[in-house]
Write an enzyme that holds these catalytic residues in place. Structure first.
Site, mmCIF file in Angstrom:
data_model
loop_
_atom_site.group_PDB
_atom_site.id
_atom_site.type_symbol
_atom_site.label_atom_id
_atom_site.label_comp_id
_atom_site.label_asym_id
_atom_site.label_seq_id
_atom_site.Cartn_x
_atom_site.Cartn_y
_atom_site.Cartn_z
ATOM 1 N N ASN A 108 109.760 9.202 -26.832
ATOM 2 C CA ASN A 108 110.275 11.462 -25.612
ATOM 3 C C ASN A 108 109.015 12.477 -26.067
ATOM 4 O O ASN A 108 109.637 12.500 -27.386
ATOM 5 C CB ASN A 108 111.580 11.349 -25.357
ATOM 6 N N HIS A 110 108.909 15.794 -25.925
ATOM 7 C CA HIS A 110 109.756 17.606 -24.848
ATOM 8 C C HIS A 110 108.670 17.830 -25.773
ATOM 9 O O HIS A 110 108.748 18.852 -26.936
ATOM 10 C CB HIS A 110 111.517 17.585 -26.281
ATOM 11 N N ALA A 180 99.509 20.553 -28.627
ATOM 12 C CA ALA A 180 100.613 20.042 -28.971
ATOM 13 C C ALA A 180 100.972 18.928 -28.121
ATOM 14 O O ALA A 180 99.916 17.127 -28.977
ATOM 15 C CB ALA A 180 101.516 20.796 -29.506
ATOM 16 N N GLU A 181 100.771 18.179 -27.130
ATOM 17 C CA GLU A 181 101.719 16.878 -26.655
ATOM 18 C C GLU A 181 100.318 16.089 -26.813
ATOM 19 O O GLU A 181 101.059 15.225 -26.836
ATOM 20 C CB GLU A 181 102.146 17.037 -25.054
HETATM 21 C C1 GRF Z 1 105.530 17.585 -20.461
HETATM 22 O O1 GRF Z 1 105.380 18.861 -19.989
HETATM 23 C C2 GRF Z 1 106.920 16.429 -21.001
HETATM 24 O O2 GRF Z 1 106.556 17.270 -22.438
HETATM 25 C C3 GRF Z 1 107.471 16.714 -19.846
HETATM 26 O O3 GRF Z 1 107.435 16.809 -18.980
HETATM 27 C C4 GRF Z 1 105.753 17.114 -18.460
HETATM 28 C C5 GRF Z 1 104.991 16.004 -18.351
HETATM 29 O O4 GRF Z 1 104.151 16.173 -18.059
HETATM 30 N N1 GRF Z 1 108.437 16.198 -20.706
HETATM 31 P P1 GRF Z 1 103.018 15.519 -17.448
HETATM 32 O O5 GRF Z 1 103.572 14.564 -15.885
HETATM 33 O O6 GRF Z 1 102.308 14.589 -18.521
HETATM 34 O O7 GRF Z 1 101.640 15.513 -17.252
#
Ligand code: GRF
Length: 208
Positions: A108, A110, A180-181
């Site tokens: 996951n 987060h 980051a993500e």
């Molecule tokens: C992201 O902020 C992720 O960290 C969280 O939900 C959001 C999803 O965004 N778990 P997306 O649908 O990938 O644009």
């Protein structure tokens, strides 16, 4: 080849980061076999279609009983025989049966540096609002394995993001995604595909 299924609920920018990484060759030996959404309106489904990735919708509303929804979800996933399930903005509590069926095979993303601003209720803008309210100067994102708790599984990767004067939750949410993500989610999948990760006593270790 690591066979992955990506679960989504919304915009799917993290899914997009995975698709891009596969297409530009930075994420090798990974096959994305399906995208599954609980939300029929999720833009993530359009992204899947644009990249010719099979997609499915398993909506809670179609099932009077929660148990039947959970079974249908697990059934949809199992059809693809994934080695790894990636939760990319999936807003459904992961059923116990699924965690048991895929131990240490669900990850996951987060949007905070766990163990800060995580756990029950910390989704959407909430982690960013809480970070701003507390006045921390650094936040970020975490990729972790999913266990029975909420955001409690072994941490794979984290990346820090600076908070700036005048940030709103929305501005911060976007910067955490960009800085980051979208980096650490494909990176974590890459480490798993290369077999460079092991878990000991709840802690992830890297080995080459
Ligand atoms: C992201 O902020 C992720 O960290 C969280 O939900 C959001 C999803 O965004 N778990 P997306 O649908 O990938 O644009």
């Amino acid at each position: 080849m690591l066979n992955i299924v990506v679960l989504v609920s919304g915009g799917g920018t993290n899914l997009q980061a995975i698709l891009d990484a596969i297409e530009n060759g930075s994420l090798k030996d990974v096959h994305l076999s399906a995208v599954i959404s609980n939300n029929p309106q999720a833009y993530a489904l359009t992204r899947a279609k644009n990249h010719k990735i099979p997609s499915e919708v398993v909506s809670r509303k179609e099932f009077p009983k929660g148990e039947d929804f959970r079974k249908a979800l697990l059934h949809s996933i199992q059809k693809y025989h994934p080695d790894l399930i990636v939760l990319a903005g999936f807003l459904v509590v992961i059923p116990k049966e699924m965690i048991e069926a895929y131990p240490n095979r669900i990850i996951n993303i987060h949007p905070s540096l766990i163990p800060s601003f995580c756990g029950k209720g910390f989704y959407g803008l909430r982690p960013h609002e809480a970070a701003l309210e507390r006045g921390v100067k650094v936040t970020g994102a975490t990729v972790h394995f999913v266990d029975q708790g909420t955001d409690t599984g072994p941490i794979i990767l984290q990346k820090a993001v600076s908070i700036r004067e005048g940030d709103t939750p929305e501005v911060l949410q976007r910067r955490v995604m960009e800085e980051a993500e979208w980096n650490i989610l494909p990176q974590a999948i890459c480490l798993i595909a290369r077999g460079e990760i092991s878990i000991q006593d709840g802690v992830v270790h890297f080995q080459k």
